[in-house]
Design a protein around this motif. Structure first.
Motif, short mmCIF file in Angstrom:
data_model
loop_
_atom_site.label_atom_id
_atom_site.label_comp_id
_atom_site.label_asym_id
_atom_site.label_seq_id
_atom_site.Cartn_x
_atom_site.Cartn_y
_atom_site.Cartn_z
N GLY A 1 -2.85 -7.92 4.56
CA GLY A 1 -4.07 -7.32 4.06
C GLY A 1 -3.84 -6.06 3.24
N MET A 2 -2.74 -5.34 3.49
CA MET A 2 -2.51 -4.10 2.76
C MET A 2 -2.26 -4.34 1.27
N VAL A 3 -1.92 -5.56 0.89
CA VAL A 3 -1.73 -5.85 -0.53
C VAL A 3 -2.73 -6.87 -1.06
N SER A 4 -3.63 -7.39 -0.21
CA SER A 4 -4.49 -8.46 -0.70
C SER A 4 -5.94 -8.41 -0.22
N SER A 5 -6.27 -7.59 0.75
CA SER A 5 -7.62 -7.63 1.30
C SER A 5 -8.61 -6.87 0.43
N ARG A 6 -9.88 -7.09 0.70
CA ARG A 6 -10.93 -6.43 -0.06
C ARG A 6 -10.96 -4.92 0.20
N VAL B 1 -2.22 3.51 7.79
CA VAL B 1 -3.37 2.96 7.08
C VAL B 1 -4.00 1.87 7.91
N GLU B 2 -5.33 1.80 7.87
CA GLU B 2 -6.07 0.82 8.66
C GLU B 2 -6.04 -0.53 7.94
N SER B 3 -5.03 -1.31 8.24
CA SER B 3 -4.84 -2.57 7.54
C SER B 3 -3.89 -3.44 8.34
N PRO C 1 0.84 -0.02 8.22
CA PRO C 1 -0.44 -0.63 8.60
C PRO C 1 -0.59 -0.70 10.12
N THR C 2 -1.67 -0.13 10.62
CA THR C 2 -1.83 -0.01 12.06
C THR C 2 -2.20 -1.34 12.73
N GLN C 3 -2.64 -2.34 11.95
CA GLN C 3 -3.04 -3.63 12.52
C GLN C 3 -2.01 -4.72 12.21
N ASP C 4 -0.80 -4.31 11.99
CA ASP C 4 0.27 -5.24 11.60
C ASP C 4 0.74 -6.04 12.81
N ARG C 5 0.65 -7.39 12.71
CA ARG C 5 1.14 -8.25 13.78
C ARG C 5 2.56 -8.73 13.52
N ILE C 6 3.07 -8.48 12.31
CA ILE C 6 4.40 -8.96 11.93
C ILE C 6 5.44 -7.87 12.10
N VAL C 7 5.13 -6.67 11.62
CA VAL C 7 6.02 -5.51 11.78
C VAL C 7 5.29 -4.50 12.68
N MET D 1 6.32 -0.17 2.17
CA MET D 1 5.08 -0.71 2.67
C MET D 1 5.38 -1.72 3.79
N ALA D 2 4.97 -1.39 5.01
CA ALA D 2 5.18 -2.28 6.16
C ALA D 2 6.64 -2.72 6.27
N THR D 3 7.54 -1.76 6.14
CA THR D 3 8.97 -2.05 6.20
C THR D 3 9.51 -1.79 7.60
N PRO D 4 10.06 -2.80 8.25
CA PRO D 4 10.63 -2.57 9.59
C PRO D 4 11.95 -1.80 9.51
N TRP D 5 12.22 -1.01 10.52
CA TRP D 5 13.51 -0.35 10.60
C TRP D 5 14.12 -0.50 11.99
N ASP D 6 13.38 -0.06 13.00
CA ASP D 6 13.84 -0.29 14.37
C ASP D 6 13.22 -1.60 14.84
N PHE D 7 14.01 -2.66 14.89
CA PHE D 7 13.51 -3.99 15.18
C PHE D 7 13.27 -4.22 16.67
N HIS D 8 13.64 -3.26 17.51
CA HIS D 8 13.47 -3.44 18.94
C HIS D 8 12.41 -2.53 19.54
#
Length: 351
Positions: free
Chosen positions: A317-322, A311-313, A285-291, A157-164
């Motif tokens: 939010g993917m683990v806590s939003s409504r 996923v639209e999140s 998550p398509t709205q991820d600002r961190i990964v 879940m929202a796991t980075p792999w290619d950091f660049h």
């Protein structure tokens, strides 16, 4: 212009004061601790009567505490999973720098997660699914690479792999930050949570200001206000990173992209997703600002038997939003049921 700036500053101050004075206090039932190991507790969120449920070993990031997965009533990913018939077992990272056994990424895998996995197999008599959230997904991948026969399947879940890839702001600043913070790492032996938060806030500093300005106008008795305070409390309750882990994250993963280039090793063994043959689900998550989504998608592309689902999140939010139940949790459960609980044919399509 001066008046506008003054008004915004006044509202920002009001919002921050409203947060600090809010009476909300997290009060969730404590799960059973099944096992304690170096740097972690293994928490059982399973329901009574579900003794034969499929165990799901969940590995959160080493940066923040586990309870974002169990934030408050109505916002608990793990209790929802338990209610859906799974047996969630959550790794709760504790003070990783208290022991040399867990003060490095290698130590987290070898001395904490591998024994936790062995204990899970011993207790339940079967190989669990393993779910990694954020950077915890990299640890889950290493676990599966090293002990493939001990794991039934993988979820990322929202796991980075290619950091660049994808223009990650963190990757651009990580090398500079690692050099600037080296005196702190050398003197304290750890990266304090305030320094960690500063790095993440640098991705979108205006968001930090805007959210407190908005909070100033929220009814403090509303569920919205309680959810805001619950999330902020969690954000401010992070874990200090041992120096060696901080150097790996900032100087190797983010700065030089060692996972995607094949240079990341655990106990001398290169961790290559191309060699991991488990059925895997990669949630992006398509709205991820961190990964950046492209960074997470790169992991799905590298795993031979992965289903990648956008996923639209957002990242948290993917683990806590409504909307998380509809957008993320339900598709995850559907994939688990189709692939492992009630498989039909050989595919793992989410249809």
């Amino acid at each position: 212009m001066v008046r506008l700036a003054t008004d915004r500053f006044a509202k920002l101050s009001k919002g921050i004061e409203a947060y600090h004075s809010h009476p909300y206090c997290r009060d969730m039932p404590l799960p059973q601790t099944l096992w304690r190991g170096p740097g972690l507790r293994l928490l059982d969120y399973g329901l009574s009567g579900h003794s034969k449920a499929l165990p799901l070993l969940i590995v959160p990031s080493v940066i923040n505490r586990h309870y974002i997965l169990d934030l408050r009533p109505g916002q608990s990913f793990v209790r929802w999973l338990a209610g859906a018939g799974l047996r969630p077992l959550v790794v709760a990272w504790d003070d990783l720098q208290a022991s040399a056994d867990t003060a490095t990424i290698d130590g987290c895998v070898l001395n904490a997660l591998e024994p936790a996995l062995a204990e899970t197999r011993k207790l339940f008599g079967k190989a669990p699914l393993v779910l990694g959230y954020c950077l915890g997904g990299l640890l889950a991948l290493a676990l599966a690479h090293r002990l493939p026969d001990e794991i039934r399947g993988l979820v990322f879940m929202a796991t980075p792999w290619d950091f660049h890839v994808g223009g990650s702001g963190l990757s651009r600043t990580a090398h500079q930050a690692s050099m600037m913070m080296e005196p702190l790492l050398s003197s304290l032996g750890a990266l304090p949570i305030d320094a960690v938060q500063t790095l993440f806030y640098s991705l979108d500093p205006f968001h930090v200001v805007e959210k407190f300005i908005e909070f100033a106008d929220i009814d403090p008795t509303s569920e919205h206000a309680k959810a805001f305070v619950a999330l902020e409390d969690w954000l401010n309750d992070g874990l200090a990173m041992p120096a060696a882990i901080a150097r790996t994250l900032l100087g190797e993963w983010y700065a030089t992209n060692t996972p995607a280039t094949g240079a990341w090793k655990v106990s001398g063994q290169a961790i290559r997703p191309s060699e991991v043959q488990h059925q895997s689900l990669v949630l992006v998550p398509t709205q991820d600002r961190i990964v950046p989504p492209l960074s997470a998608q790169a992991l799905g592309a590298a795993l031979p038997r992965a289903t990648t689902l956008l996923v639209e999140s957002g990242h948290i939010g993917m683990v806590s939003s409504r909307r998380a139940e509809q957008m993320v949790w339900a598709p995850l459960l559907q994939w688990i049921n189709q692939t492992f609980v009630r498989p039909s044919g050989s595919g793992s399509s989410l249809g």
